[in-house]
Design an enzyme around this catalytic site. Structure first.
Site, short mmCIF file in Angstrom:
data_model
loop_
_atom_site.label_atom_id
_atom_site.label_comp_id
_atom_site.label_asym_id
_atom_site.label_seq_id
_atom_site.Cartn_x
_atom_site.Cartn_y
_atom_site.Cartn_z
N HIS A 43 1.75 6.97 8.04
CA HIS A 43 2.21 7.99 7.09
C HIS A 43 2.01 9.34 7.79
O HIS A 43 1.09 9.50 8.59
CB HIS A 43 1.32 7.90 5.84
CG HIS A 43 1.73 8.77 4.70
ND1 HIS A 43 1.45 10.11 4.67
CD2 HIS A 43 2.37 8.49 3.55
CE1 HIS A 43 1.90 10.62 3.53
NE2 HIS A 43 2.48 9.66 2.83
N ASP A 102 -6.94 4.74 7.44
CA ASP A 102 -6.23 5.29 6.29
C ASP A 102 -6.01 4.11 5.34
O ASP A 102 -5.14 3.27 5.55
CB ASP A 102 -4.90 5.89 6.76
CG ASP A 102 -4.00 6.25 5.59
OD1 ASP A 102 -4.41 6.08 4.44
OD2 ASP A 102 -2.87 6.71 5.86
N GLN A 154 -3.28 2.66 1.00
CA GLN A 154 -2.49 1.57 0.39
C GLN A 154 -3.26 0.25 0.30
O GLN A 154 -2.69 -0.75 -0.13
CB GLN A 154 -1.18 1.34 1.18
CG GLN A 154 -0.23 2.52 1.16
CD GLN A 154 0.38 2.83 -0.22
OE1 GLN A 154 0.21 2.07 -1.18
NE2 GLN A 154 1.07 3.95 -0.33
N LYS A 203 -3.70 6.69 -6.57
CA LYS A 203 -2.98 5.44 -6.33
C LYS A 203 -3.73 4.25 -6.91
O LYS A 203 -3.27 3.12 -6.83
CB LYS A 203 -2.78 5.24 -4.82
CG LYS A 203 -1.78 6.23 -4.20
CD LYS A 203 -1.50 5.87 -2.76
CE LYS A 203 -1.01 7.02 -1.92
NZ LYS A 203 0.39 7.36 -2.11
N CYS A 216 7.62 9.50 3.91
CA CYS A 216 6.63 10.18 4.77
C CYS A 216 6.29 9.34 5.99
O CYS A 216 5.12 9.34 6.45
CB CYS A 216 5.35 10.53 4.01
SG CYS A 216 5.61 11.67 2.67
N1 PMP Z 1 -1.51 7.30 3.82
C1 PMP Z 1 -0.71 6.39 3.27
C2 PMP Z 1 -0.58 5.06 3.94
C3 PMP Z 1 -0.02 6.67 2.10
O1 PMP Z 1 0.80 5.78 1.56
C4 PMP Z 1 -0.20 7.94 1.49
C5 PMP Z 1 0.52 8.30 0.20
N2 PMP Z 1 1.86 8.01 0.18
C6 PMP Z 1 -1.05 8.85 2.10
C7 PMP Z 1 -1.69 8.50 3.26
C8 PMP Z 1 -1.27 10.22 1.54
O2 PMP Z 1 -1.82 10.15 0.27
P1 PMP Z 1 -2.03 11.50 -0.56
O3 PMP Z 1 -0.67 12.12 -0.68
O4 PMP Z 1 -2.57 11.04 -1.85
O5 PMP Z 1 -2.96 12.35 0.22
#
Ligand code: PMP
Length: 409
Positions: A118, A195, A198, A221, A362
């Protein structure tokens, strides 16, 4: 098999309809819906004890502080760490940035990430690489959509300071072998940041099992409020970080020309924290634990298997990532051949009141590696049902018919 359909009543948003069509929410990888229990916990903070924490000696301040620190303990239990190893941040993105700006970089240090990340786990490393003169490289992925361990290992050197990878891909839903990545990183004296945005919401995750040094996730999430997330820092690793932000609470002693840092975890939490957010997140975690994250994982596996079957049956559908639901979480990205993802998502909404995401989620470099610009992503959670997938099947078939999507063009 546990019947999870009853718990749908806990989620007020699920009662929304458009015309006679109930909302079908398949955008859980973006954010989850919130149960009443979480909404009540947040409301209760503001109604009953909305005072600051760690400051006053009066009983209401003590009550708020106790609830805030109990929340930390509850969340720490979820991922198997000590409360002192858990820092409250705004979200996963802020957690990664805190590590990126906090690590005491040495010129020549190397960072390795992967092409499947991401943007949150890419851009902070690009910024600090430029600022501090670091070398940044990316491991590639295998044909099964996971980080290629051989490629990763080949990129590591004695100068590698940090490996930063996702646990679960927000596009492919695939799960990286984080334990092996931890061993490879540690063999080279590097730290591992995971990270887990998910994974933590959807399966049991234990930081000691993963053997990682840092781990981030977002509360929103996993049924929690927005504006609260966590950064786990393995005990001792905090010595490799300088707090990137200063202010109240993060110090134990201050002079005009210096300060002494507070203990962990407070030394990395300057200023008034998101108290209601932390309390709401703890309520979300109590809710998830009462069901069981292993139960949720199994439920999502069944939904994913069904979604893959639906997509495979339709002509002209391209699915990204492995077909075996054992190899992925409840995230399925696809395209209808020759049709823009935005159009598919708009029609799923119009014909079926089905909420999915379209775009590059993203993860633009990953889409480029897959040879596509964008995709449609359906992602599931504990409140989704097989009946909803039946509506998804009918609606997608109708879209394919109306747009005359064919196997080959
Ligand atoms: N890493 C991953 C794998 C994600 O899916 C996301 C959210 N789409 C994020 C980081 C970022 O999360 P946040 O926008 O809540 O900071």
């Amino acid at each position: 098999m546990k019947d999870l359909s009853k718990l749908r009543e806990d989620f007020p948003v699920l009662s929304r309809k458009r015309g006679d069509k109930p909302l079908i929410y398949f955008d859980n990888a973006a954010t989850s819906l919130k149960p009443r229990q979480v909404i009540e916990a947040v409301k209760s903070y503001y109604e009953n004890y909305s005072v600051n924490v760690h400051r006053g000696v009066y009983s209401l301040a003590q009550e708020a502080t106790d609830l805030y620190e109990e929340a930390r303990a509850e969340i720490a239990r979820l991922i198997g760490c000590k409360p002192s190893e858990l820092i409250f941040v705004k979200n996963a993105t802020e957690g990664i940035n805190l590590a990126a700006y906090g690590i005491k970089w040495r010129r020549g240090d190397e960072i390795i990430s992967s092409i499947m990340e991401h943007h949150s786990n890419m851009i902070p490393w690009q910024i600090v690489s430029r600022r501090f003169g670091l070398k940044l490289s990316y491991a590639g992925i295998t044909s099964s959509g996971i980080i290629d361990l051989e490629d990763l290992e080949g990129k590591l050197s004695r100068n590698t300071r940090l490996v930063a990878v996702c646990h679960v891909s927000n596009v492919l839903g695939t799960m990286n072998d984080v334990k092996s990545i931890a061993r490879i990183a540690h063999d080279h004296g590097a730290l591992l940041l995971v990270d887990a945005a998910q994974s933590v919401p959807h399966m049991p995750v234990n930081v000691r099992d993963l053997e990682c040094d840092l781990l981030v996730f977002s509360g929103h999430k996993l049924l929690g409020p927005t504006g609260i997330g966590c950064l786990y820092i393995r005990e001792g690793v905090e010595e490799e970080l300088d707090p990137p932000f200063g202010g109240g609470e993060m110090i134990s002693h201050v002079e005009l020309d210096g300060y002494r840092l507070n203990e962990m975890p407070w030394r990395l939490e300057p200023g008034t924290p998101n108290i209601a957010g932390a309390i709401g997140l703890a309520a979300a975690i109590r809710y998830l634990r009462a069901i069981g994250l292993d139960v949720i994982r199994e439920h999502e596996k069944r939904l994913t298997a069904c979604a893959l079957e639906i997509l495979e049956e339709l002509d002209g559908v391209e699915i990204y990532g492995p077909r075996d639901p054992e190899e992925r979480c409840g995230i399925v990205s696809f395209n209808l051949r020759g049709v823009s993802g935005d159009l598919v998502a708009a029609l799923l909404d119009e014909f079926g009141n089905i909420a999915v995401r379209s775009g590059f989620h993203c993860a633009q470099p990953l889409h480029r590696a897959l040879g596509i610009k964008s995709s449609v992503r359906a992602s599931f959670y504990l409140y989704n049902t097989m009946d909803e997938l039946e509506v998804f099947r009918e609606t997608l078939s109708r879209i394919c018919r109306e747009l005359e999507v064919r196997a080959e063009r």
